[in-house]
Design a protein around this motif. Structure first.
Motif, short mmCIF file in Angstrom:
data_model
loop_
_atom_site.label_atom_id
_atom_site.label_comp_id
_atom_site.label_asym_id
_atom_site.label_seq_id
_atom_site.Cartn_x
_atom_site.Cartn_y
_atom_site.Cartn_z
N TYR A 87 0.87 -1.18 0.00
CA TYR A 87 0.00 0.00 0.00
C TYR A 87 0.91 1.23 0.00
CZ TYR A 87 -3.63 3.16 1.89
OH TYR A 87 -4.53 4.18 2.10
N CYS A 103 -6.07 7.44 4.04
CA CYS A 103 -6.34 7.99 2.71
C CYS A 103 -7.85 8.12 2.53
CB CYS A 103 -5.76 7.04 1.66
SG CYS A 103 -6.19 7.45 -0.04
N CYS A 131 -9.31 8.17 -0.67
CA CYS A 131 -9.67 7.88 -2.07
C CYS A 131 -10.88 6.95 -2.11
CB CYS A 131 -8.48 7.30 -2.82
SG CYS A 131 -8.21 5.54 -2.54
N CYS A 150 -10.19 3.51 -0.47
CA CYS A 150 -9.97 3.48 0.97
C CYS A 150 -11.21 3.85 1.78
CB CYS A 150 -8.81 4.40 1.32
SG CYS A 150 -7.27 3.88 0.53
N HIS A 179 -5.80 2.23 -5.54
CA HIS A 179 -5.40 3.22 -4.52
C HIS A 179 -4.00 3.76 -4.82
CE1 HIS A 179 -3.77 5.02 -0.92
NE2 HIS A 179 -2.76 4.20 -1.09
ZN LIG Z 1 -6.60 5.41 -0.97
#
Ligand SMILES: [Zn+2]
Length: 600
Positions: free
Chosen positions: A168, A185, A187, A190, A213
Motif C-alpha cells: 500500500y 487515505c 480515495c 480506501c 489506490h
Molecule cells: Zn486510498
C-alpha cells in the motif's frame, strides 16, 4: 530543438510544460496510466501499438526505437534512449525527438548516485525543450524528487505492480497491507472498505483495489507537485518529501553536489520565500549564489567601523523592531559605520543588500542553537568577507560585534583564526536588544567615531550595491554617474532618476533592480556587454520574444534576470526580463525567452 513540446514555467530543473499532440495540448508533468497505454487511450503510445501508416495524422505521440524513427516529422514523436552499456546504445544528441523515454528505467533505482547521474546525463544530452519520460519508476514518495530533477513524464506502472505485491503506497513510503488497521487515505478505494475487509478478498480483486489506490495516491502527489512548481516552492516540498527515505535523502544530497546542473536552471529571484528548514537548505543554489556574489561582485563602502549585527525575523531587516533599535543607537554616527548582518543560511548580508533576493525573502527556524554545518558554513562566509574587505582592501579601522549566542561564537572562532581584534558590545551575549547591550553599543560607537556623521549616502549605496550584485562589479557606478542623479521614492522602492528621466528602480517583489530603456542605454553606452540577448528582429514593447528569435545570449542569464536586447549588429533595441536561462534561449526552439518591457 523540438517542435511539439514547450516549457511554460520553471522552478529549478522542474518544469511545467505542454506536449502538442494531434492539435491538442497535454500538460506536463504528465502521469500516464499503464491501463490507458494498454488500451490505446493514453496520449503517448509505443509506435508498435499503432497499425502501419499511423504516424503523420495520429492524435497520439508515438514512441519509436531509434532505428525505426520515421524520416518526416509532421507529428510529435518520442524515442527510447537505451542505457550506455546496451549494445544498441546511441548518443541522444544525434536524434531529434519531442519526448525521450529512458529504456530499462527501473535500473536507476539501484543506487541514489546512479539515479542522479543518469537523469543529469540524459537531461544534459537532450534539448531543453524536449520532454523526459522515466517509465515504471514513479511512486507517491519519489515522484516529487524525479520531477525536481527534470523528469517531465512518469507512469503508474510501479504503483500498480506494488498493488499486486500487497503493498500500500503513501507519499511517505510503503506499507504492508497486513500491517494496516485503517487506511490513511480518502480515495474511493480506501473509503469503501477497511484493510481487514480488503485482506478478506481474493488475490486478484485485492490486487486491483490496491493498485487503484496506489495509482490515485500517485496522481494526487503529481497534482501537488504541479501546484508547488506553479507557486515556485518545489524545493521546500522536496526537502520535506525526501525525509521519508534514506535513498531519496542521499539522492538530494548528491544532486545538491551537482552545482552546475542546478545553478544554470535556478532563477535569479522568485516571488516566494525561501524556507531554510533543513540541513539541505544550506546547500541550496540560491544560498551559494548569494554568498559567492557578496564576495565576487559586491564592494563595501569605505567606512571607519564595521558593525556586525544579528538578523531579524522581519525582512528587510531594517524594518524590524530590533534593527530599529540598533539603528537608533548608532544613528548620529551612521556615516562612519558599515552595517553587516550575520545570519543563517546566507552568511553575511551587507545592509545595502538586505532588499535583494533571497536576503529579503527567507525564513529560518530560530532556536538559538546553531548546528555544526551552519557554524561551519556561516563561519566560512564571515571569513571570506573579512579576508577580502578588512585584510586585503583595508576598508575598516575597527570591528564592532553586536552579536550574541551562536553567531558570536562563530565570529570569535573566525577572529581567532585571522588574529583579529574586535569590540564586543553584547556583554554576556544573551540579548542583543537589551537596554544595557544597546547602551554599550551606543557608547562604543560614539567613542570610536568621535564626530557625529549621519549617513547621507545610504540610498545611493544601496542602489550601487544592488546593481553590482545583479550585473557585476562597477555597474552601480555607471548607473549613478553624474551630478544630475537623484534617488526618489520610499524605501525599498527607490527610483534612480537623471534629469527627470528614470534609469532604474528597485522591484521589491523580486528584490532586483528593474531597468528602464534609458538605464539600459546608459549601461550599453558605457561598454557594458553582459546580460545581453541578440535577436534576429526588432521586437515591440510589452511583447514576448520567442526562443527561435534569439541568435545569441549571455550564458550567465537566469530566469527573471534583467536583460539588454540587441540587434544582429549589437545595437541596443530594448530591455526586458528573461523567462529562460541564456543557454536555454539559444538551444530552445519553442517558448518565451524574454518579456519585453520597452524598445527604442
Ligand atoms: Zn486510498
Amino acid at each position: 530543438m523540438t517542435k511539439f513540446y514547450e516549457v511554460r514555467k520553471r522552478d529549478g530543473a522542474a518544469r511545467l510544460g505542454r506536449l502538442l499532440i494531434g492539435g491538442a495540448a497535454v500538460e506536463t508533468p504528465l502521469l500516464l496510466s499503464v491501463e490507458a497505454v494498454r488500451s490505446g487511450d493514453a496520449p503517448v503510445l509505443p509506435a508498435g501499438a499503432v497499425t502501419e501508416g499511423g504516424n503523420a495524422d495520429t492524435d497520439k505521440l508515438l514512441v519509436y526505437d531509434v532505428g525505426e524513427l520515421p524520416a518526416g516529422w509532421a507529428a510529435a514523436r518520442g524515442v527510447v534512449v537505451l542505457p550506455e552499456t546496451h549494445p544498441l546504445a546511441f548518443d541522444a544528441r544525434d536524434v531529434k525527438a519531442d519526448l525521450y523515454v529512458v529504456g530499462y528505467a527501473p535500473r536507476l533505482l539501484t543506487s541514489s548516485r546512479r539515479l542522479v547521474a543518469e537523469i543529469i546525463r540524459l537531461r544534459e544530452n537532450i534539448p531543453p525543450d524536449a520532454a523526459l519520460y522515466v517509465p515504471a519508476v514513479a511512486t507517491p514518495a519519489n515522484v516529487a524528487f524525479l520531477i525536481y530533477m527534470g523528469v517531465d513524464v512518469v507512469d503508474d506502472a510501479a504503483a500498480v505492480l506494488k498493488g499486486y505485491e500487497d503493498v500500500y503506497l503513501t507519499d511517505y513510503g510503503e506499507l504492508r497491507l497486513s500491517e494496516l488497521e485503517n487506511f490513511p487515505c480518502c480515495c474511493e478505494v480506501c473509503t469503501s472498505l477497511s484493510p481487514a475487509e480488503l485482506r478478506g478478498l481474493g488475490k486478484r480483486e485485492r490486487a486491483e483495489l490496491l493498485a487503484k489506490h496506489n495509482s490515485l495516491a500517485l496522481k494526487a502527489e503529481v497534482e501537488r507537485v504541479r501546484e508547488r512548481i506553479r507557486s515556485e516552492m518545489l524545493r521546500e516540498y522536496v526537502e520535506l518529501r525526501v525525509r521519508t527515505s534514506p535513498f531519496l535523502t542521499a539522492a538530494l544530497r548528491i544532486l545538491d553536489g551537482e552545482e552546475t546542473y542546478l545553478e544554470k536552471r535556478t532563477p535569479v529571484a522568485r516571488r516566494s520565500p525561501l524556507l531554510a528548514n533543513t540541513m539541505e537548505s544550506l546547500r541550496r543554489i540560491e544560498v551559494k549564489r548569494f554568498a559567492a556574489r557578496v564576495v565576487k561582485r559586491y564592494t563595501p563602502p569605505h567606512r571607519k567601523v564595521l558593525l556586525l549585527l544579528p538578523c531579524s525575523a522581519r525582512k528587510p531587516y531594517s524594518q524590524s523592531q530590533s534593527h530599529r533599535k540598533f539603528i537608533s543607537a548608532i544613528s548620529e554616527f551612521r556615516g562612519h559605520i558599515h552595517e553587516v548582518i550575520i545570519t543563517s543560511p546566507l552568511g553575511v548580508v551587507p545592509r545595502e543588500l538586505e532588499a535583494v533576493y533571497p536576503a529579503a525573502f527567507y525564513d529560518v527556524p530560530v532556536t538559538g542553537y546553531w548546528d555544526a554545518e551552519e557554524r561551519s558554513w556561516v563561519g566560512s562566509c564571515i571569513e571570506a568577507y573579512l579576508r577580502k574587505n578588512l585584510i586585503e582592501r583595508g576598508l575598516y579601522e575597527h570591528v564592532v560585534v553586536h552579536l550574541g549566542g551562536g553567531a558570536l561564537e562563530i565570529f570569535k572562532g573566525v577572529a581567532e583564526k585571522l588574529g583579529l581584534e574586535a569590540f564586543y558590545t553584547c556583554g554576556d551575549g544573551k540579548e542583543e536588544t537589551a537596554k544595557r547591550a544597546l547602551e554599550r553599543l551606543r557608547s562604543c560607537i560614539s567613542e570610536l567615531c568621535a564626530e557625529k556623521l549621519p549617513d547621507k549616502d545610504a540610498k545611493a549605496n544601496m542602489i550601487r550595491a544592488m546593481a553590482d550584485y545583479q550585473f557585476g562589479s562597477g555597474v552601480g557606478d555607471v548607473l549613478l554617474e553624474g551630478a544630475e542623479i537623484e534617488i526618489k521614492g520610499k524605501y525599498p522602492a527607490y527610483k534612480v532618476v537623471s534629469g527627470g528621466e528614470a534609469l532604474a528602480e528597485v522591484a521589491p517583489e523580486y528584490g532586483l533592480l528593474r531597468l528602464s530603456l534609458s538605464g539600459a542605454l546608459r549601461l550599453h553606452n558605457s561598454g557594458f556587454r553582459a546580460y545581453e540577448v541578440r535577436l534576429n528582429y526588432v521586437p515591440r514593447a510589452k511583447s514576448a520574444v520567442l526562443a527561435p528569435a534569439v541568435e545569441d545570449a549571455d550564458p550567465q542569464i537566469r530566469v527573471n534576470d534583467e536583460v539588454l536586447l540587441k540587434d544582429a549588429d549589437g545595437n541596443l533595441v530594448g530591455v526586458g526580463r528573461a523567462k529562460m536561462s541564456g543557454w536555454e534561449m539559444v538551444a530552445a526552439e519553442r517558448g518565451v525567452a524574454v518579456e519585453v518591457r520597452a524598445v527604442r
